[in-house]
Design an enzyme around this catalytic site. Structure first.
Site, short mmCIF file in Angstrom:
data_model
loop_
_atom_site.label_atom_id
_atom_site.label_comp_id
_atom_site.label_asym_id
_atom_site.label_seq_id
_atom_site.Cartn_x
_atom_site.Cartn_y
_atom_site.Cartn_z
N SER A 58 37.00 -5.86 19.02
CA SER A 58 36.21 -6.46 20.09
C SER A 58 37.10 -7.06 21.16
O SER A 58 36.89 -6.85 22.37
CB SER A 58 35.27 -7.52 19.52
OG SER A 58 34.41 -6.98 18.56
N LYS A 185 35.45 -8.51 7.51
CA LYS A 185 35.70 -9.57 8.48
C LYS A 185 34.37 -10.20 8.84
O LYS A 185 33.45 -9.52 9.30
CB LYS A 185 36.36 -9.01 9.75
CG LYS A 185 36.58 -10.10 10.81
CD LYS A 185 37.01 -9.54 12.16
CE LYS A 185 37.17 -10.67 13.17
NZ LYS A 185 37.47 -10.18 14.53
#
Length: 346
Positions: A58, A185
């Protein structure tokens, strides 16, 4: 043997508990082409500090990248690490896309280019149909992990996937059922979820009953922020993948190391909590400035950073100055300077 050390399905680069950073992708100011020299310098900087690089996540603006650009970044990162004598450092690469089919294709491309591990997020485009469908969500990661030549990590980030938020039951079931999954994650920031999953995978019989396909790829439970590294350590968490690792890698590695050591030596816990306070406050403040804020701080500290790729807007000059002047940021900068002795402030 391939560029990622893959031989007979076994990567030679161990995935270890610790701190990892999603590396920003840097762009040239006019053309928005990849700025590979800055990228290579930054990969080397964080890895030398003990932070593992994650490419095309991201923070790396993966949704703005062409397939060919992701491959170029993998090649550049591997070259930079090897040139710096960091041949042992693995590369985690984001390969999540809109469909299962394309994600598998991109994961194979990443492995061929030199990725050691993949991290995959579910697309949020059809979140309305997927979010409440446990079977479809499990099938997504199951099929990808089965068809991937490298171990795959689950990426749970509701903010980037249309609100899709995997619960601890889904993630735990995937860990038990999919031997080519190597971790999760949790950018949902849910400490209870981390505690429950870590309890499952740290059990004494997990490794024997549910062995991984790749012996160098244990199932790691990683936070997505730095504000609960010390507590998560006591819940058998394995560290974090955090954007703040780009700004203050030495500080966050120190926090993780002293938190782990404090389990055996409780006299270290007060120092761990002191560092946790400084870093947790900085993470809260800096994360609100998003990618453009992190890039601004890198420009301020290290001389590179630049702008995000459009349509992401740059940080305004007033917001940038306020971010730099914020006491949480300055406390972190002082700590990083103290621990590294290498921070150059303009």
């Amino acid at each position: 043997m391939t560029a990622n050390g893959l031989s007979n399905g076994q990567t030679s680069r161990l995935l270890k508990p610790g701190i990892y950073a999603p590396i920003p992708t840097f762009f040239l100011p006019e053309s928005e082409d990849l700025d590979l020299p800055s990228f290579e310098a930054h990969v080397t900087r964080v890895a030398t500090a003990g932070v593992g690089p994650l490419i095309a996540g991201s923070m790396g603006e993966a949704v703005h990248l062409l397939h060919s650009e992701r491959v170029a970044l993998i090649h550049a990162a591997r070259k930079a690490l090897d040139t710096a004598g960091l041949n042992h450092v693995p590369l985690i690469v984001g390969t999540g896309t809109g469909s299962t089919r394309e994600t598998i294709e991109l994961t194979k491309e990443a492995a061929e280019a030199g990725a050691d591990y993949a991290i995959v997020i579910a697309s949020g485009y059809f979140a309305g149909a997927l979010a409440g469908n446990k079977e479809a969500l499990k099938a997504f990661w199951t099929e990808i992990s089965e068809k991937s030549p490298i171990p795959v990590m689950i990426y749970n980030y509701p903010g980037a996937s249309g609100g899709i938020d995997l619960d601890s039951d889904i993630i735990s079931e995937l860990a038990l059922e999919c031997p080519n999954l190597c971790g999760v994650k949790l950018t949902c920031g849910n400490v209870g979820k981390l505690t429950r999953i870590a309890d499952v995978v740290s059990g004494s019989d997990f490794s024997s009953k549910y062995p991984r396909k790749n012996k160098n790829a244990p199932f790691l439970v990683l936070g997505g922020f730095t504000d609960f590294i010390t507590p998560s350590t006591y819940a058998n968490g394995h560290g974090a993948i955090t954007g703040l690792g780009n700004v203050a890698p030495h500080s966050i590695v120190k926090l993780f190391e002293i938190s782990v050591a404090s389990r055996d030596d409780p006299s270290l816990l007060p120092e761990a909590l002191r560092l946790q306070g400084i870093i947790g406050r900085a993470d809260f403040t800096i994360a609100k400035a998003s990618i453009s804020g992190t890039k601004y701080l890198l420009e301020k500290l290290y001389g590179y950073g630049g702008l995000p790729r459009k349509p992401l807007p740059p940080i305004s000059s007033d917001a940038a100055q306020a971010l730099w002047d914020h006491p949480h940021t300055q406390d972190l900068v002082r700590l990083e300077r103290e621990l590294s002795g290498k921070v150059k402030v303009k």
